[in-house]
Design an enzyme around this catalytic site. Structure first.
Site, PDB file in Angstrom:
ATOM      1  CG  ASP A  50      -1.826   1.177   1.330  1.00 35.78           C
ATOM      2  OD1 ASP A  50      -1.668   2.127   0.541  1.00 35.78           O
ATOM      3  OD2 ASP A  50      -2.716   1.167   2.203  1.00 35.78           O
ATOM      4  CB  ALA A  62      -0.274   3.105  -7.221  1.00 37.96           C
ATOM      5  CE1 TYR A  79      -6.731   9.946 -10.723  1.00 43.51           C
ATOM      6  CE2 TYR A  79      -7.727  10.768 -12.743  1.00 43.51           C
ATOM      7  CZ  TYR A  79      -6.783   9.991 -12.108  1.00 43.51           C
ATOM      8  OH  TYR A  79      -5.879   9.260 -12.841  1.00 43.51           O
ATOM      9  CB  ALA A 118      -7.616  18.661  -6.878  1.00 47.58           C
ATOM     10  CB  SER A 119      -5.112  14.019  -6.106  1.00 46.34           C
ATOM     11  OG  SER A 119      -5.560  13.208  -7.171  1.00 46.34           O
ATOM     12  CE  LYS A 120      -2.949  10.312 -11.047  1.00 46.74           C
ATOM     13  NZ  LYS A 120      -1.736   9.472 -11.121  1.00 46.74           N
TER      14      LYS A 120
END
Length: 262
Positions: free
Chosen positions: A64, A92, A157, A159-161
């Site tokens: 993880d 991931a 999604y 924003a995180s990338k």
């Protein structure tokens, strides 16, 4: 072969791009260390590589990536088995919950950030010391067209990338002096289990058929079809190979031309 004799780590193994990256790396001559949270997904990828009958050595480590200690264990096992790390493919991801930002579940945003930004950076930071020791390395971030062409319901999604994209640029600047390259492949629609499942879900909810939805999407793609997962993986493999030895800090769009930067 583009990766002949190299050692690669591929995170996010599962049906789709992660497995295709591992399989293509093996086809290109690399020894492959693979990680995913679920061992059964690693077993499937191992079987796909074994079916090539190339004699490629594979290491499977249930990981993880949001847990820094598990990332360290993956790197330690990879170096113990193969002696080095030449390429890290950060595939991931956590898509989070889709929906409009105004009604967003910010806990879902945080969960996506934990994987897409912090998890990816944790694995990257664990791999960097070995690459510095070797005096070389390549890191390939799998990013998304959503950060460049916003799509409805994917704000969390994206924003995180987008955060990962900025960190990647800084890493490229910092690591170049150590002969470590850091690049990104920005994937668009990819024909494979993830997209097929998404279109099937829409169809099952009373929407157009999978074929009809795919046709609508394809109208916005200059090459006329949704690129296959395996073909998109090849672009990332190029960035990890010595053919890209003069490239760092680059953002390679892999979307059939749907997003055309000015």
């Amino acid at each position: 072969m583009l990766l002949n004799g190299k050692v690669v780590i591929v995170s996010g193994i599962g049906p789709g791009l992660g497995q295709e990256l591992a399989v293509e790396a093996a086809k290109q001559g690399a020894s492959v260390a693979m990680c995913a949270r679920t061992m059964s997904k690693l077993d499937q990828a191992e079987a796909a590589i074994a079916a090539l009958d190339l004699g490629i050595e594979v290491l499977k480590v249930a990981t993880d990536i949001s847990d820094r200690e598990q990332c360290a264990n993956l790197v330690t096992q990879t170096v113990a088995r193969f002696g080095r790390i030449d390429v890290l493919f950060n595939s991931a991801y956590n898509p989070g919950e889709f929906g409009p930002i105004e009604s967003a579940n910010l806990d879902s945003w945080r969960a996506a950030m934990d994987v897409n930004l912090f998890g990816t950076m944790a694995l990257t930071l664990e791999a960097i010391p070995q690459m510095k020791k070797q005096g070389s390395g390549a890191i390939v971030m799998i990013n998304t067209m959503v950060t460049r062409k916003p799509l409805h319901t994917q704000g969390g999604y994206g924003a995180s990338k987008a955060a990962l994209a900025n960190a990647t640029s800084h890493l490229a600047l910092e690591l170049g002096r150590y002969n470590i390259r850091v690049n990104s492949a920005y994937m668009g629609w990819m024909w494979g289990p993830a997209v097929e499942g998404y279109l099937q879900m829409n169809a099952s909810a009373g929407g157009p058929s999978v074929t009809e939805q795919a046709a609508v999407i394809s109208k916005n793609i200059p090459i006329g079809h949704i690129p296959d997962d395996a073909d998109c993986a090849k672009a990332a493999i190029f960035l990890g190979s010595d053919y890209a030895c003069a490239i760092t800090g680059a953002a390679l769009d892999v979307n059939g031309g749907e997003y055309l930067p000015h």
